[in-house]
Write a protein that holds these residues in place. Structure first.
Motif, PDB file in Angstrom:
ATOM      1  N   UNK A   1      27.187  -1.721 -32.718  1.00 57.92           N
ATOM      2  CA  UNK A   1      28.281  -2.670 -32.552  1.00 57.92           C
ATOM      3  C   UNK A   1      28.062  -3.860 -33.484  1.00 57.92           C
ATOM      4  N   UNK A   2      29.117  -4.241 -34.190  1.00 60.31           N
ATOM      5  CA  UNK A   2      29.019  -5.315 -35.176  1.00 60.31           C
ATOM      6  C   UNK A   2      29.430  -6.649 -34.566  1.00 60.31           C
ATOM      7  N   UNK A 166      38.504  -5.474 -19.301  1.00 60.80           N
ATOM      8  CA  UNK A 166      38.756  -5.173 -20.709  1.00 60.80           C
ATOM      9  C   UNK A 166      37.714  -4.214 -21.235  1.00 60.80           C
ATOM     10  N   UNK A 167      37.198  -4.498 -22.427  1.00 63.18           N
ATOM     11  CA  UNK A 167      36.266  -3.588 -23.065  1.00 63.18           C
ATOM     12  C   UNK A 167      34.948  -3.450 -22.339  1.00 63.18           C
ATOM     13  N   UNK A 168      34.357  -4.567 -21.917  1.00 61.19           N
ATOM     14  CA  UNK A 168      33.054  -4.508 -21.244  1.00 61.19           C
ATOM     15  C   UNK A 168      33.195  -3.918 -19.845  1.00 61.19           C
ATOM     16  N   UNK A 169      34.144  -4.395 -19.068  1.00 60.03           N
ATOM     17  CA  UNK A 169      34.282  -3.925 -17.684  1.00 60.03           C
ATOM     18  C   UNK A 169      34.622  -2.446 -17.627  1.00 60.03           C
ATOM     19  N   UNK A 240      32.842  -6.950 -27.283  1.00 57.16           N
ATOM     20  CA  UNK A 240      32.743  -8.382 -26.976  1.00 57.16           C
ATOM     21  C   UNK A 240      33.801  -9.184 -27.744  1.00 57.16           C
ATOM     22  N   UNK A 241      33.955  -8.877 -29.029  1.00 55.37           N
ATOM     23  CA  UNK A 241      34.975  -9.562 -29.814  1.00 55.37           C
ATOM     24  C   UNK A 241      36.370  -9.234 -29.290  1.00 55.37           C
ATOM     25  N   UNK A 262      28.394 -14.481 -21.074  1.00 53.97           N
ATOM     26  CA  UNK A 262      27.049 -13.893 -21.130  1.00 53.97           C
ATOM     27  C   UNK A 262      26.780 -13.280 -22.497  1.00 53.97           C
ATOM     28  N   UNK A 263      27.766 -12.603 -23.069  1.00 57.41           N
ATOM     29  CA  UNK A 263      27.594 -11.996 -24.389  1.00 57.41           C
ATOM     30  C   UNK A 263      27.380 -13.061 -25.457  1.00 57.41           C
TER      31      UNK A 263
END
Length: 382
Positions: A1-2, A166-169, A240-241, A262-263
């Motif tokens: 992941x960038x 979203x992406x993380x959850x 994250x972004x 947190x990220x």
């Protein structure tokens, strides 16, 4: 992941398949995602399925988006037999439960018509987080753990515990079925739970994250909110972004969404504002928040003060789940999902032991007929 990966935006007014296909193809071109795809590797597409809901209920990733991703992979030369659609929704992780959800959400139809696989392997693999903050290992469902490349296809929704789904959850669905409530029990504080979710994201490490934000959910998400037309597909190489940009879409500060906070604290996001490319980002400052947001005081209290403050906050300020016993059918889904085991079905009606409730809102999330609501304490309404 960038860390500095840009976020692509493509406006999309509806889920007509031809237009959705074009939108996904455009996102791949904008972000140069084609070069990331292993043509001979096993690719797992992970939608947000959550529970047995029809696509129009906006609880789950719309099948048109998942189909468009599958078609794009095939267009890039990935053989159909190398593509798997997999998720571990709430409730039991077994064939009857999962395939009922696949049928209701439209995934079964995609698999049949596009000749790709649906997950029918109910094992898991223990995976170690590379740089853990809260959790060192996770049981990850087989098709995710053994994939060469994971594409996460989340749904934009509010969330009563994390604020944003979203992406993380979305990656919480890589943990098998009824194992999930144990994480709510281990991490009852929202801040700790969200830090654990970032650990999980680092463990799964999706190569691409795409967000279905055509029809989203506001209010008491992720399953009992209301539909909100937001008219976009978004994508990034960094979940994250992507989530940082989603906070702007729903009119929230990054510090309010604890997975994002947190990220950022761990240096997993890029410096400065995330780069948005493609169509202009559509934002909705009046996006309705969950009832729990106005009462989330404990996340702002210093750790050393929490043991003193918690009894006061729990009693007077914390929103709590409330069952409409007249409408409850006694199916037991709430009791099944309760990590603290504070819910029992008595005389065919569910009841909550309020004294031992940890306010994780799993019961509210998993109630199939929306008879559990999140209520603010009366003191706050005075």
């Amino acid at each position: 992941m960038e860390k500095n990966a840009p976020v692509g935006v493509c406006h999309l007014e509806n889920y007509r398949q031809e237009e959705t296909d074009r939108a996904v193809e455009r996102l791949f071109e904008l972000l140069e995602l084609d070069r990331l795809i292993p043509k001979d590797g096993q690719i797992t597409v992970k939608p947000n399925l959550l529970m047995k809901r029809r696509p129009e209920e906006t609880t789950t990733t719309h099948p048109a988006v998942v189909r468009a991703v599958v078609r794009q992979l095939k267009k890039l030369g990935v053989p159909a037999e190398k593509i798997t659609i997999a998720d571990s929704p709430g409730g039991p992780y077994n064939h009857p439960a999962l395939w009922g959800i696949y049928a209701a959400t439209g995934m079964a139809e995609i698999a049949q018509e596009e000749d790709v696989r649906l997950n029918d392997d109910y094992g898991f693999v223990e995976k170690t987080c590379p740089l853990p903050d809260r959790c060192y290992t996770f049981p990850i469902i087989q098709p995710i753990a053994e994939a060469d490349f994971v594409i996460s296809v989340c749904k934009l929704k509010t969330h009563c515990m994390t604020g944003l789904s979203g992406g993380v959850k979305n990656l919480f669905g890589t943990i098998p079925g009824l194992t999930k409530p144990g994480y709510h029990w281990r991490y009852p504080e929202k801040e700790d739970f969200c830090r654990m979710l970032v650990d999980l994201c680092e463990t799964v490490s999706p190569g691409i994250t795409i967000c279905d934000a055509v029809e989203s959910m506001e209010g008491d998400g992720p399953s009992s909110g209301h539909r909100r037309h937001t008219g976009m597909l978004l994508a990034s190489r960094s979940p994250y972004q992507l989530d940082r940009v989603l906070t702007k879409v729903i009119g929230r500060g990054e510090e309010e969404i604890l997975t994002v906070a947190a990220a950022k604290e761990r240096g997993l996001c890029g410096e400065g504002e995330p780069e948005v490319i493609g169509d202009p980002l559509l934002t909705y400052p009046d996006f309705v928040r969950p009832q729990t947001v106005t009462t989330d005081f404990m996340s702002k209290v210093p750790g050393w003060l929490r043991p003193v403050c918690r009894p006061i906050v729990d009693r007077f300020f914390t929103a709590r789940p409330e069952i409409d016993r007249k409408r409850c059918v006694g199916c037991g889904k709430c009791a099944e999902s309760c990590p603290a085991h504070t819910i029992r079905v008595v005389d065919k009606k569910a009841q909550i032991d309020r004294k031992n409730c940890i306010r994780c809102y799993c019961c509210h999330e998993m109630c199939p007929i929306h008879v559990i609501s999140v209520k603010q304490n009366r003191l706050l309404k005075l």
